[in-house]
Scaffold this motif. Structure first.
Motif, mmCIF file in Angstrom:
data_model
loop_
_atom_site.group_PDB
_atom_site.id
_atom_site.type_symbol
_atom_site.label_atom_id
_atom_site.label_comp_id
_atom_site.label_asym_id
_atom_site.label_seq_id
_atom_site.Cartn_x
_atom_site.Cartn_y
_atom_site.Cartn_z
ATOM 1 N N SER A 1 -11.298 34.501 85.601
ATOM 2 C CA SER A 1 -11.795 33.438 84.721
ATOM 3 C C SER A 1 -13.288 33.208 84.918
ATOM 4 O O SER A 1 -14.027 32.940 83.958
ATOM 5 C CB SER A 1 -11.035 32.136 84.987
ATOM 6 O OG SER A 1 -11.245 31.673 86.313
ATOM 7 N N PHE A 2 -13.737 33.339 86.153
ATOM 8 C CA PHE A 2 -15.154 33.163 86.465
ATOM 9 C C PHE A 2 -16.004 34.219 85.766
ATOM 10 O O PHE A 2 -17.003 33.898 85.097
ATOM 11 C CB PHE A 2 -15.361 33.225 87.984
ATOM 12 C CG PHE A 2 -16.784 33.420 88.408
ATOM 13 C CD1 PHE A 2 -17.695 32.372 88.315
ATOM 14 C CD2 PHE A 2 -17.230 34.642 88.895
ATOM 15 C CE1 PHE A 2 -19.021 32.554 88.701
ATOM 16 C CE2 PHE A 2 -18.536 34.822 89.278
ATOM 17 C CZ PHE A 2 -19.438 33.779 89.179
ATOM 18 N N LEU A 3 -15.612 35.490 85.886
ATOM 19 C CA LEU A 3 -16.373 36.569 85.259
ATOM 20 C C LEU A 3 -16.306 36.480 83.735
ATOM 21 O O LEU A 3 -17.286 36.779 83.038
ATOM 22 C CB LEU A 3 -15.853 37.920 85.742
ATOM 23 C CG LEU A 3 -16.099 38.236 87.225
ATOM 24 C CD1 LEU A 3 -15.460 39.572 87.597
ATOM 25 C CD2 LEU A 3 -17.589 38.255 87.530
ATOM 26 N N GLY A 4 -15.158 36.061 83.223
ATOM 27 C CA GLY A 4 -15.019 35.901 81.778
ATOM 28 C C GLY A 4 -15.947 34.804 81.262
ATOM 29 O O GLY A 4 -16.579 34.960 80.197
ATOM 30 N N PHE A 5 -16.041 33.709 82.004
ATOM 31 C CA PHE A 5 -16.925 32.613 81.611
ATOM 32 C C PHE A 5 -18.387 33.056 81.634
ATOM 33 O O PHE A 5 -19.154 32.734 80.707
ATOM 34 C CB PHE A 5 -16.715 31.429 82.550
ATOM 35 C CG PHE A 5 -17.604 30.257 82.275
ATOM 36 C CD1 PHE A 5 -17.530 29.580 81.068
ATOM 37 C CD2 PHE A 5 -18.534 29.836 83.226
ATOM 38 C CE1 PHE A 5 -18.356 28.485 80.808
ATOM 39 C CE2 PHE A 5 -19.358 28.749 82.976
ATOM 40 C CZ PHE A 5 -19.274 28.076 81.769
ATOM 41 N N ALA A 6 -18.779 33.800 82.679
ATOM 42 C CA ALA A 6 -20.158 34.287 82.772
ATOM 43 C C ALA A 6 -20.483 35.198 81.592
ATOM 44 O O ALA A 6 -21.595 35.153 81.034
ATOM 45 C CB ALA A 6 -20.363 35.028 84.093
ATOM 46 N N ARG A 7 -19.522 36.017 81.209
ATOM 47 C CA ARG A 7 -19.731 36.938 80.081
ATOM 48 C C ARG A 7 -19.900 36.158 78.772
ATOM 49 O O ARG A 7 -20.766 36.479 77.965
ATOM 50 C CB ARG A 7 -18.561 37.911 79.992
ATOM 51 C CG ARG A 7 -18.741 39.008 78.956
ATOM 52 C CD ARG A 7 -17.752 40.145 79.164
ATOM 53 N NE ARG A 7 -16.374 39.666 79.259
ATOM 54 C CZ ARG A 7 -15.670 39.615 80.386
ATOM 55 N NH1 ARG A 7 -16.209 40.038 81.524
ATOM 56 N NH2 ARG A 7 -14.416 39.176 80.391
ATOM 57 N N ILE A 8 -19.086 35.136 78.572
ATOM 58 C CA ILE A 8 -19.184 34.309 77.363
ATOM 59 C C ILE A 8 -20.531 33.579 77.325
ATOM 60 O O ILE A 8 -21.160 33.456 76.266
ATOM 61 C CB ILE A 8 -18.022 33.297 77.312
ATOM 62 C CG1 ILE A 8 -16.692 34.030 77.124
ATOM 63 C CG2 ILE A 8 -18.238 32.281 76.188
ATOM 64 C CD1 ILE A 8 -15.482 33.126 77.247
ATOM 65 N N MET A 9 -20.985 33.106 78.464
ATOM 66 C CA MET A 9 -22.251 32.374 78.546
ATOM 67 C C MET A 9 -23.465 33.298 78.477
ATOM 68 O O MET A 9 -24.596 32.837 78.395
ATOM 69 C CB MET A 9 -22.316 31.572 79.862
ATOM 70 C CG MET A 9 -21.349 30.412 79.951
ATOM 71 S SD MET A 9 -21.686 29.107 78.729
ATOM 72 C CE MET A 9 -20.514 29.517 77.436
ATOM 73 N N LYS A 10 -23.211 34.609 78.556
ATOM 74 C CA LYS A 10 -24.294 35.603 78.573
ATOM 75 C C LYS A 10 -25.248 35.329 79.732
ATOM 76 O O LYS A 10 -26.468 35.299 79.588
ATOM 77 C CB LYS A 10 -25.050 35.601 77.244
ATOM 78 C CG LYS A 10 -24.184 35.996 76.059
ATOM 79 C CD LYS A 10 -24.976 36.005 74.764
ATOM 80 C CE LYS A 10 -24.072 36.405 73.586
ATOM 81 N NZ LYS A 10 -24.810 36.417 72.303
ATOM 82 N N ARG A 11 -24.628 35.131 80.879
ATOM 83 C CA ARG A 11 -25.376 34.898 82.105
ATOM 84 C C ARG A 11 -24.862 35.849 83.182
ATOM 85 O O ARG A 11 -23.667 36.182 83.213
ATOM 86 C CB ARG A 11 -25.209 33.457 82.606
ATOM 87 C CG ARG A 11 -25.745 32.389 81.664
ATOM 88 C CD ARG A 11 -27.251 32.439 81.553
ATOM 89 N NE ARG A 11 -27.778 31.302 80.818
ATOM 90 C CZ ARG A 11 -28.030 31.313 79.518
ATOM 91 N NH1 ARG A 11 -27.762 32.409 78.798
ATOM 92 N NH2 ARG A 11 -28.536 30.235 78.932
ATOM 93 N N HIS A 12 -25.751 36.240 84.070
ATOM 94 C CA HIS A 12 -25.307 37.031 85.210
ATOM 95 C C HIS A 12 -24.358 36.174 86.047
ATOM 96 O O HIS A 12 -24.595 34.966 86.226
ATOM 97 C CB HIS A 12 -26.511 37.467 86.048
ATOM 98 C CG HIS A 12 -26.161 38.397 87.161
ATOM 99 N ND1 HIS A 12 -25.728 37.954 88.395
ATOM 100 C CD2 HIS A 12 -26.164 39.764 87.222
ATOM 101 C CE1 HIS A 12 -25.494 38.993 89.176
ATOM 102 N NE2 HIS A 12 -25.753 40.101 88.489
#
Length: 368
Positions: free
Chosen positions: A315-326
């Motif tokens: 969920s953490f990596l998915g959220f970072a991907r959605i936010m377009k943040r490293h």
């Protein structure tokens, strides 16, 4: 006999001779009393031999004084023979006590010189001072955040940032351009390597970005001030804490100060301990803006409420991907929310070696 302090400085032997005369003792007799050679007694009286701790103890036992009395006489006599010193040693000590001279020389900020006088002149020139007694007055300093006292180590770092920034030629500063290019900066937050483009974008907006390695113990993270009659903003960073999230938070924090014109005619010094911001509106605003640029606050709040306290890697990596943040940028903000500083720490990539390749840098193996 009681201890006494001579008004004038005489060798201990003169006092010994007076004591022997008062008692009617010859040098030979006194030597027999203390169990020492007569020549030793004679040499002390003639100031040919110094009083040692052992001799002082023997004299004290025989004459009813303290050993310290005789050692004081000897010390005073020896010191009286030393030529008076000028103030060069005291000035050299004061110079190094007030300023981090060794570190400044080591980093090439000043030259050691061939004499103490030349070194002092170089240090005073660095800080724009006329004498050692003058207070440091940074030409742009009128205020600083948190009302903290600036240390000499911090001043040295700030003056170095100012030197480099002044030498850097940039286009005129444009607030409109900086606001427009903020979206370009945000697009760089997906990959560590993209950070190398930050100095170029800021340069094109007229913002001087300078990286200077801090002096150990300086406890400083960054600075914001303006030069050229408050027309040109300067951002100085130390890059303490070599992590992608820290870099972006620190940078956005300073950019918020620039966009709001904070520090014009003044100086804003940061250590980015948010708990120290107190009721300083400029700091609260800058902290909030920086956090929002790192991860939009609304989305961050929603993710936190839905997943706290169990944050899965997926969920953490998915959220970072959605936010377009490293992921490392998101990890930093999540750690602040939870107080769990080890949470997803492995994703906090190091970026110092990247930014120092393109930013005007002094230190970290780079000589400006």
């Amino acid at each position: 006999m009681t201890d006494r302090r001579p008004a004038e400085v005489f060798p201990p032997g003169e006092f010994l001779a007076d004591e022997l005369e008062a008692r009617g003792w010859t040098q030979t007799e006194f030597a027999e009393i203390i169990g020492r050679p007569q020549k030793l007694v004679n040499d002390v009286i003639l100031a040919k031999r110094a009083v040692t701790p052992e001799t002082a103890a023997d004299f004290a036992a025989a004459l009813g004084t303290s050993a310290q009395f005789w050692m004081n006489l000897e010390t005073a006599w020896q010191l009286s023979k030393v030529p008076p010193r000028d103030d060069s040693i005291a000035r050299a000590a004061k110079l190094r006590e007030r300023f981090p001279v060794r570190e400044m020389c080591k980093r090439g900020w000043i030259k050691l010189g061939d004499s103490a006088t030349e070194l002092e002149r170089n240090v005073l020139s660095f800080f724009n001072l006329s004498s050692l007694e003058d207070p440091i007055e940074f030409q742009h300093a009128a205020r600083r955040n948190y009302k903290r006292e600036v240390t000499a180590h911090q001043w040295a770092w700030i003056f170095r940032v100012s030197q480099l920034a002044t030498a850097l030629k940039t286009p005129p500063y444009s607030e409109a351009s900086l606001r427009k290019r903020s979206s370009d900066l945000e697009r760089l937050m997906t990959e560590p390597e993209a950070i190398r483009d930050v100095p170029r974008i800021l340069f094109e907006c007229g913002v001087r970005l300078v990286v200077v390695e801090p002096i150990p113990g300086s406890e400083i993270q960054g600075v914001c001030f303006w030069i050229n009659e408050n027309k040109s903003p300067v951002i100085g960073l130390t890059l303490k804490g070599d992590q992608i999230d820290k870099f972006w938070f620190d940078l956005w924090h300073e950019l918020e100060h620039v966009l709001n014109g904070d520090g014009k005619g003044g100086l804003i010094i940061e250590d980015f301990d948010e708990s120290k911001a107190g009721d300083d509106e400029a700091e609260i605003r800058a902290n909030r803006a920086a956090a929002n640029h790192c991860v939009p606050l609304g989305a961050m709040n929603d993710f936190f409420l839905r997943h706290n306290p169990m944050f899965s890697e997926k969920s953490f990596l998915g959220f970072a991907r959605i936010m377009k943040r490293h992921p490392g940028v998101v990890a930093g903000q999540l750690q602040k929310r939870t107080g769990r500083w080890d949470l997803f720490k492995k994703h906090q990539a190091k970026i110092r070696h990247i930014i120092t390749e393109t930013a005007l840098t002094d230190g970290y193996g780079v000589n400006s």
